[in-house]
Design a protein around this motif. Structure first.
Motif, PDB file in Angstrom:
ATOM      1  N   THR A 100       0.838  -1.199   0.000  1.00 25.83           N
ATOM      2  CA  THR A 100       0.000   0.000   0.000  1.00 25.83           C
ATOM      3  C   THR A 100       0.872   1.248   0.000  1.00 25.83           C
ATOM      4  O   THR A 100       2.096   1.179   0.170  1.00 25.83           O
ATOM      5  N   ALA A 101       0.224   2.397  -0.172  1.00 25.53           N
ATOM      6  CA  ALA A 101       0.960   3.665  -0.161  1.00 25.53           C
ATOM      7  C   ALA A 101       1.630   3.880   1.196  1.00 25.53           C
ATOM      8  O   ALA A 101       2.760   4.390   1.273  1.00 25.53           O
ATOM      9  N   GLN A 103       2.694   1.518   3.244  1.00 29.64           N
ATOM     10  CA  GLN A 103       3.848   0.629   3.318  1.00 29.64           C
ATOM     11  C   GLN A 103       5.008   1.161   2.496  1.00 29.64           C
ATOM     12  O   GLN A 103       6.166   1.092   2.915  1.00 29.64           O
ATOM     13  N   MET A 104       4.721   1.709   1.316  1.00 30.23           N
ATOM     14  CA  MET A 104       5.778   2.295   0.478  1.00 30.23           C
ATOM     15  C   MET A 104       6.420   3.486   1.178  1.00 30.23           C
ATOM     16  O   MET A 104       7.640   3.671   1.124  1.00 30.23           O
ATOM     17  N   MET A 105       5.603   4.295   1.842  1.00 29.01           N
ATOM     18  CA  MET A 105       6.148   5.435   2.568  1.00 29.01           C
ATOM     19  C   MET A 105       7.071   4.980   3.693  1.00 29.01           C
ATOM     20  O   MET A 105       8.134   5.567   3.920  1.00 29.01           O
ATOM     21  N   ALA A 106       6.689   3.925   4.403  1.00 27.59           N
ATOM     22  CA  ALA A 106       7.531   3.411   5.482  1.00 27.59           C
ATOM     23  C   ALA A 106       8.842   2.862   4.942  1.00 27.59           C
ATOM     24  O   ALA A 106       9.920   3.089   5.529  1.00 27.59           O
ATOM     25  N   ILE A 107       8.788   2.155   3.817  1.00 26.51           N
ATOM     26  CA  ILE A 107      10.012   1.638   3.199  1.00 26.51           C
ATOM     27  C   ILE A 107      10.905   2.790   2.763  1.00 26.51           C
ATOM     28  O   ILE A 107      12.133   2.763   2.953  1.00 26.51           O
ATOM     29  N   ASP A 108      10.295   3.807   2.177  1.00 24.02           N
ATOM     30  CA  ASP A 108      11.037   4.998   1.741  1.00 24.02           C
ATOM     31  C   ASP A 108      11.739   5.656   2.930  1.00 24.02           C
ATOM     32  O   ASP A 108      12.934   5.987   2.876  1.00 24.02           O
ATOM     33  N   LEU A 109      10.997   5.851   4.025  1.00 18.33           N
ATOM     34  CA  LEU A 109      11.585   6.453   5.218  1.00 18.33           C
ATOM     35  C   LEU A 109      12.732   5.609   5.761  1.00 18.33           C
ATOM     36  O   LEU A 109      13.784   6.144   6.151  1.00 18.33           O
ATOM     37  N   LEU A 110      12.549   4.304   5.779  1.00 20.67           N
ATOM     38  CA  LEU A 110      13.579   3.416   6.309  1.00 20.67           C
ATOM     39  C   LEU A 110      14.872   3.520   5.510  1.00 20.67           C
ATOM     40  O   LEU A 110      15.951   3.767   6.078  1.00 20.67           O
ATOM     41  N   LEU A 111      14.785   3.344   4.196  1.00 19.92           N
ATOM     42  CA  LEU A 111      15.996   3.313   3.383  1.00 19.92           C
ATOM     43  C   LEU A 111      16.664   4.685   3.303  1.00 19.92           C
ATOM     44  O   LEU A 111      17.892   4.789   3.410  1.00 19.92           O
ATOM     45  N   CYS A 112      15.872   5.739   3.138  1.00 21.64           N
ATOM     46  CA  CYS A 112      16.469   7.082   3.097  1.00 21.64           C
ATOM     47  C   CYS A 112      17.056   7.457   4.458  1.00 21.64           C
ATOM     48  O   CYS A 112      18.070   8.154   4.538  1.00 21.64           O
ATOM     49  N   GLY A 113      16.416   6.982   5.534  1.00 25.48           N
ATOM     50  CA  GLY A 113      16.970   7.239   6.861  1.00 25.48           C
ATOM     51  C   GLY A 113      18.330   6.597   7.044  1.00 25.48           C
ATOM     52  O   GLY A 113      19.251   7.198   7.616  1.00 25.48           O
ATOM     53  N   TRP A 114      18.495   5.372   6.527  1.00 27.30           N
ATOM     54  CA  TRP A 114      19.801   4.719   6.634  1.00 27.30           C
ATOM     55  C   TRP A 114      20.828   5.361   5.718  1.00 27.30           C
ATOM     56  O   TRP A 114      22.023   5.368   6.027  1.00 27.30           O
ATOM     57  N   VAL A 115      20.389   5.917   4.593  1.00 31.43           N
ATOM     58  CA  VAL A 115      21.320   6.688   3.753  1.00 31.43           C
ATOM     59  C   VAL A 115      21.803   7.923   4.515  1.00 31.43           C
ATOM     60  O   VAL A 115      22.993   8.256   4.508  1.00 31.43           O
ATOM     61  N   ALA A 116      20.880   8.606   5.192  1.00 32.22           N
ATOM     62  CA  ALA A 116      21.245   9.785   5.983  1.00 32.22           C
ATOM     63  C   ALA A 116      22.185   9.404   7.127  1.00 32.22           C
ATOM     64  O   ALA A 116      23.161  10.115   7.409  1.00 32.22           O
TER      65      ALA A 116
END
Length: 217
Positions: A100-101, A103-116
């Motif tokens: 879902t949207a 779930q995609m937002m949570a995945i986005d936050l997770l991966l971008c957070g680890w990039v940061a």
């Protein structure tokens, strides 16, 4: 104040890595039955490989290459470049998965957070000078621990602490009947870590040497 040029070498390497990950997991040709059930596991594997590039390959390359010339601002530009490249491929994947949207937002936050968080670790490692090998080794140990937990099928008590991989398993269900809301604490944790680490970088920024650095890497 001089405007920093775009790191062209990093842009090229980022898109080459994205294409390679796409080809290795999803493939360059459509499957016989192009359904979400076929694509979702491949997309999940692709996201894990993208995380390898951002959280393992990028810090190793930058910490090895930078010799006191990299400033926090240049590391931040690297970080933004990687996030932009990631978003060029990420959100269209919503069309071929069950997620879902939210779930995609949570995945986005997770991966971008680890990039940061990875970017902050690079900046801290560069600032430590001769001790950067210790910083690099420590970061690699944290990230590789997540890979090992994933490979062995072990459930970490706090997966958000073990790099992006164990947490990614919780946020990327493969079943159509998985309608549970994403675990937002897992997605937000790397941003808390990144905020604290970048605060430490900015506090010690005046100690960084101001030397010219290559403009296109």
């Amino acid at each position: 104040m001089a405007i920093m040029p775009l790191p062209r070498g990093l842009v090229m390497c980022s898109f080459i890595w994205i294409i390679a990950c796409f080809a290795a997991t999803i493939g360059l040709s459509a499957p016989i039955q192009p359904t979400s059930g076929v694509y979702t596991p491949s997309v999940r594997a692709m996201l894990a490989l993208l995380a390898v590039g951002a959280c393992l390959l990028w810090p190793v390359a930058r910490i090895t290459y930078a010799r006191g010339a990299w400033t926090p601002a240049r590391v931040a530009l690297d970080m933004i470049t990687i996030m932009v490249a990631f978003h060029a491929i990420f959100w269209p994947l919503h069309l071929v998965t069950y997620w879902t949207a939210a779930q995609m937002m949570a995945i986005d936050l997770l991966l971008c957070g680890w990039v940061a968080a990875t970017g902050a670790w690079i900046a801290l490692a560069i600032r430590t000078g001769t001790r950067r090998v210790v910083w690099c080794t420590t970061w690699m140990a944290v990230i590789v621990a997540g890979v090992v937990l994933d490979a062995l099928g072990l459930q970490a008590p706090f997966p958000e602490l073990a790099g992006p991989y164990a947490a990614l398993l919780r946020l990327t269900p493969e079943r159509t009947d998985s309608t549970a809301l994403p675990v937002w604490s897992v997605a937000i944790w790397p941003w808390i870590l990144a905020s604290a680490a970048w605060a430490g970088v900015l506090i010690g920024a005046k100690r960084l040497p101001r030397a010219p650095s290559p403009a296109n890497l």
